[in-house]
Scaffold this active site. Sequence first.
Site, mmCIF file in Angstrom:
data_model
loop_
_atom_site.group_PDB
_atom_site.id
_atom_site.type_symbol
_atom_site.label_atom_id
_atom_site.label_comp_id
_atom_site.label_asym_id
_atom_site.label_seq_id
_atom_site.Cartn_x
_atom_site.Cartn_y
_atom_site.Cartn_z
ATOM 1 N N SER A 1 -7.678 -4.929 0.093
ATOM 2 C CA SER A 1 -7.325 -3.654 -0.506
ATOM 3 C C SER A 1 -6.593 -3.861 -1.841
ATOM 4 O O SER A 1 -7.109 -4.535 -2.727
ATOM 5 C CB SER A 1 -6.484 -2.859 0.508
ATOM 6 O OG SER A 1 -6.184 -1.577 0.041
ATOM 7 N N LEU A 2 -5.386 -3.348 -1.982
ATOM 8 C CA LEU A 2 -4.601 -3.603 -3.191
ATOM 9 C C LEU A 2 -4.333 -5.092 -3.369
ATOM 10 O O LEU A 2 -4.194 -5.576 -4.493
ATOM 11 C CB LEU A 2 -3.261 -2.854 -3.134
ATOM 12 C CG LEU A 2 -3.260 -1.363 -3.454
ATOM 13 C CD1 LEU A 2 -1.844 -0.807 -3.341
ATOM 14 C CD2 LEU A 2 -3.821 -1.085 -4.841
ATOM 15 N N ASP B 1 -12.632 -5.742 0.624
ATOM 16 C CA ASP B 1 -12.689 -4.318 0.293
ATOM 17 C C ASP B 1 -11.639 -3.947 -0.761
ATOM 18 O O ASP B 1 -10.702 -3.185 -0.482
ATOM 19 C CB ASP B 1 -12.531 -3.448 1.541
ATOM 20 C CG ASP B 1 -13.287 -2.120 1.401
ATOM 21 O OD1 ASP B 1 -14.357 -2.115 0.764
ATOM 22 O OD2 ASP B 1 -12.810 -1.104 1.926
ATOM 23 N N HIS C 1 -12.252 0.468 6.132
ATOM 24 C CA HIS C 1 -11.504 -0.324 5.153
ATOM 25 C C HIS C 1 -10.913 -1.579 5.805
ATOM 26 O O HIS C 1 -10.843 -2.640 5.188
ATOM 27 C CB HIS C 1 -10.396 0.569 4.576
ATOM 28 C CG HIS C 1 -9.702 0.012 3.376
ATOM 29 N ND1 HIS C 1 -10.362 -0.582 2.323
ATOM 30 C CD2 HIS C 1 -8.377 -0.022 3.046
ATOM 31 C CE1 HIS C 1 -9.471 -0.948 1.400
ATOM 32 N NE2 HIS C 1 -8.272 -0.620 1.822
ATOM 33 N N PHE D 1 -1.949 -1.765 0.701
ATOM 34 C CA PHE D 1 -1.067 -0.594 0.710
ATOM 35 C C PHE D 1 -0.486 -0.335 2.098
ATOM 36 O O PHE D 1 -1.206 -0.385 3.092
ATOM 37 C CB PHE D 1 -1.898 0.608 0.242
ATOM 38 C CG PHE D 1 -1.160 1.903 0.104
ATOM 39 C CD1 PHE D 1 0.022 1.966 -0.616
ATOM 40 C CD2 PHE D 1 -1.664 3.070 0.649
ATOM 41 C CE1 PHE D 1 0.690 3.171 -0.778
ATOM 42 C CE2 PHE D 1 -1.012 4.282 0.499
ATOM 43 C CZ PHE D 1 0.175 4.330 -0.215
#
Length: 461
Positions: free
Chosen positions: A165-166, A189, A276, A90
């Site tokens: 992430s995404l 993550d 993150h 993101f």
Amino acid sequence: WTLSLLLGAVVGNEVCYERLGCFSDDSPWAGIVERPLKILPWSPEKVNTRFLLYTNENPDNFQEIVADPSTIQSSNFNTGRKTRFIIHGFIDKGEESWLSTMCQNMFKVESVNCICVDWKSGSRTAYSQASQNVRIVGAEVAYLVGVLQSSFDYSPSNVHIIGHSLGSHAAGEAGRRTNGAVGRITGLDPAEPCFQGTPELVRLDPSDAQFVDVIHTDIAPFIPNLGFGMSQTAGHLDFFPNGGKEMPGCQKNVLSQIVDIDGIWQGTRDFAACNHLRSYKYYTDSILNPDGFAGFSCASYSDFTANKCFPCSSEGCPQMGHYADRFPGRTKGVGQLFYLNTGDASNFARWRYRVDVTLSGKKVTGHVLVSLFGNKGNSRQYEIFQGTLKPDNTYSNEFDSDVEVGDLEKVKFIWYNNVINLTLPKVGASKITVERNDGSVFNFCSEETVREDVLLTLTAC
């Protein structure tokens, strides 16, 4: 009709594209508890997925390729090498330095096609929309993998997709679309909001590749802690460094880690909590430290910190990060849990040791420290015990050294008194046993005793 197909024909709650197929906002993609908004992903043109190829021949400047044999043919893409895709998350972008740095570390240890996937046009929007746009990104990656297979006879088993992430869920979608034929997916993550608790179809899961490994670094709940990462397992091997919640070197004040909104739109990497971002930093470091991230099989992080999970089992410990695929038992089960500690700054690798100290001399109150000396390096002093020191008693502890000492040659013992003692007592270590995570044991002995704050060197028994 052909034109409308090319442009994307919206029929009810479905949109179709010639190369990538159809996307709906039906359950489980939308309209479920975890993703209540009925949203379709943007068009491939609007998401604008780009493939930035770095190789050992062009480590510093990418060549942009598309899913067309001619651009691949005229690039440095080498069909005799593995291909590793890196997909950002993101608000991030494919040209961000962490992706190319990861590629450059790879070039120091292997010959590889390293493709940074840029989808910033689709990631810099509302999170709920970006979480749908990853379906397009995954489809684009799968389409390119298909072109490599059909035009160059390049096996998907040679493909490794790394997603942050995404990007982890984009990797999962790419793998799902190749029917799990991709060799490996690494989730760094994986993002929690809109994915945690959803059906496997929607998120990264072990069926998406022949081998899936996951690093969890920000698993505190998104509400109220702003933890961005999933706490649920998503791979064959799931690593929880430092327990998965609070990474050393990351401040606990969440607000101090969120930059101002203008900074976000300038594409800063620190859009989110430090925890993150640690996942890709650990992975990048692991490439140059093949044995510095051993993960220990354990029921929980509290068991790990209570020294209940050492040493490695007979088949060894998997290495978190780049070399996780070397672990013999990597696909014998799903959701296998592994714990480890890391450093707090740029050098994150750590080597865990267990030390048993048998004391001699007087009974005193104080604390005992030991340093290790080996053929690869020397450690600093680590505390083994604090309290009442009794002769002939054995005290044990485990610690994570920032130096790999290798085969041990000697150890140094020192003790400090907690109270002023006018009798100047002497304490020694009659035996010190050091165990490495591979189960190797080294024994050192001494018959001497020393006053406090005096080093005692022990040699092999």
